[in-house]
Enzyme design. Structure first.
Site, PDB file in Angstrom:
ATOM      1  N   ASN A  42     -27.626 -27.474 -47.241  1.00 39.53           N
ATOM      2  CA  ASN A  42     -27.257 -25.984 -47.602  1.00 39.53           C
ATOM      3  C   ASN A  42     -27.884 -25.662 -48.843  1.00 39.53           C
ATOM      4  O   ASN A  42     -27.768 -26.128 -49.744  1.00 39.53           O
ATOM      5  CB  ASN A  42     -25.897 -25.722 -47.032  1.00 39.53           C
ATOM      6  CG  ASN A  42     -24.978 -26.447 -47.942  1.00 39.53           C
ATOM      7  OD1 ASN A  42     -25.116 -27.386 -48.230  1.00 39.53           O
ATOM      8  ND2 ASN A  42     -23.916 -25.757 -48.153  1.00 39.53           N
ATOM      9  N   GLU A  55     -28.772 -27.611 -41.374  1.00 40.77           N
ATOM     10  CA  GLU A  55     -29.560 -27.935 -40.250  1.00 40.77           C
ATOM     11  C   GLU A  55     -30.733 -27.024 -40.000  1.00 40.77           C
ATOM     12  O   GLU A  55     -31.597 -27.501 -39.721  1.00 40.77           O
ATOM     13  CB  GLU A  55     -28.520 -27.499 -38.952  1.00 40.77           C
ATOM     14  CG  GLU A  55     -27.192 -28.373 -38.854  1.00 40.77           C
ATOM     15  CD  GLU A  55     -26.033 -27.734 -39.504  1.00 40.77           C
ATOM     16  OE1 GLU A  55     -26.321 -27.316 -40.837  1.00 40.77           O
ATOM     17  OE2 GLU A  55     -25.160 -27.754 -38.911  1.00 40.77           O
ATOM     18  N   CYS A  86     -22.919 -24.541 -37.317  1.00 39.36           N
ATOM     19  CA  CYS A  86     -22.242 -23.019 -37.118  1.00 39.36           C
ATOM     20  C   CYS A  86     -23.011 -22.550 -35.893  1.00 39.36           C
ATOM     21  O   CYS A  86     -24.115 -23.195 -35.193  1.00 39.36           O
ATOM     22  CB  CYS A  86     -22.360 -22.093 -38.266  1.00 39.36           C
ATOM     23  SG  CYS A  86     -24.183 -21.662 -38.247  1.00 39.36           S
ATOM     24  N   CYS A  89     -26.849 -21.904 -36.400  1.00 39.71           N
ATOM     25  CA  CYS A  89     -27.632 -23.299 -36.103  1.00 39.71           C
ATOM     26  C   CYS A  89     -27.581 -23.940 -34.663  1.00 39.71           C
ATOM     27  O   CYS A  89     -28.558 -24.629 -34.474  1.00 39.71           O
ATOM     28  CB  CYS A  89     -26.848 -24.042 -37.079  1.00 39.71           C
ATOM     29  SG  CYS A  89     -27.197 -23.858 -38.819  1.00 39.71           S
TER      30      CYS A  89
HETATM   31  N1  THU Z   1     -23.017 -24.436 -43.539  1.00 35.86           N
HETATM   32  C1  THU Z   1     -23.915 -25.527 -43.091  1.00 35.86           C
HETATM   33  O1  THU Z   1     -24.828 -25.875 -44.040  1.00 35.86           O
HETATM   34  N2  THU Z   1     -24.145 -25.836 -41.775  1.00 35.86           N
HETATM   35  C2  THU Z   1     -23.216 -25.515 -41.017  1.00 35.86           C
HETATM   36  O2  THU Z   1     -23.530 -25.536 -39.845  1.00 35.86           O
HETATM   37  C3  THU Z   1     -21.952 -24.911 -41.351  1.00 35.86           C
HETATM   38  C4  THU Z   1     -21.924 -23.983 -42.674  1.00 35.86           C
HETATM   39  C5  THU Z   1     -23.016 -24.361 -45.134  1.00 35.86           C
HETATM   40  C6  THU Z   1     -23.138 -22.806 -45.269  1.00 35.86           C
HETATM   41  C7  THU Z   1     -22.436 -22.644 -46.599  1.00 35.86           C
HETATM   42  O3  THU Z   1     -23.363 -22.914 -47.621  1.00 35.86           O
HETATM   43  C8  THU Z   1     -21.505 -23.607 -46.621  1.00 35.86           C
HETATM   44  O4  THU Z   1     -21.456 -24.365 -45.527  1.00 35.86           O
HETATM   45  C9  THU Z   1     -20.093 -22.741 -46.173  1.00 35.86           C
HETATM   46  O5  THU Z   1     -20.053 -22.084 -45.141  1.00 35.86           O
END
Ligand code: THU
Length: 134
Positions: A42, A55, A86, A89
């Site tokens: 992320n 993702e 999420c 994604c």
């Molecule tokens: N995040 C992801 O990288 N993938 C997901 O599917 C859920 C959320 C990250 C986004 C943000 O940087 C942190 O998790 C908190 O939401």
């Protein structure tokens, strides 16, 4: 790459995460049908909404390198819960691989795995638009 290696690749990406705002690191490793693996983390932003999930970082790397045929994705977090993708994604993965296996890891490295169709039932995809255009 074995399943354990794919999971380890996702976990290794936790150290690349740029998450100064949430402090919630996520790593991903996306495997293609030819065995190629694209990793992602992320990437947060001071304006918040441009934040990229791990993702989607991996999907963007893969598609921009000419790969769209995805078979498995491992998603790692340091959290107690399994780190599930999420909704955004899920939809992005759905575009290319409606039945991709999603391997969600918790901070202990334990896994919860399921096909994307279980995480995103009755999903909307490209075939809807193609049918409409006919
Ligand atoms: N995040 C992801 O990288 N993938 C997901 O599917 C859920 C959320 C990250 C986004 C943000 O940087 C942190 O998790 C908190 O939401």
């Amino acid at each position: 790459m074995t399943r354990e290696e794919l999971k380890a690749a996702a976990v290794a990406m936790l150290d690349r995460s740029y998450c100064p705002y949430s402090h919630f690191a996520v790593g991903a490793a996306l495997e293609c049908s030819d065995g190629t693996v694209f990793t992602g983390c992320n990437i947060e932003n001071a304006a918040y909404s441009p934040t990229m999930c791990a993702e989607r970082t991996a999907v963007a790397k893969a598609v921009s390198e000419g790969h769209r045929d995805f078979v498995r994705i491992a998603v790692a977090g340091r959290c107690e819960e399994f780190c599930v993708p999420c909704a955004v994604c899920r939809q992005v993965l759905r575009e290319f691989a409606p039945e991709i296996e999603v391997i969600c890891l918790n901070g202990k490295g334990e896994e919860l795995a399921m096909p994307l169709s279980a995480l995103l039932p009755y999903s909307f995809g490209p075939e809807y638009l193609i049918r409409e255009a006919e």
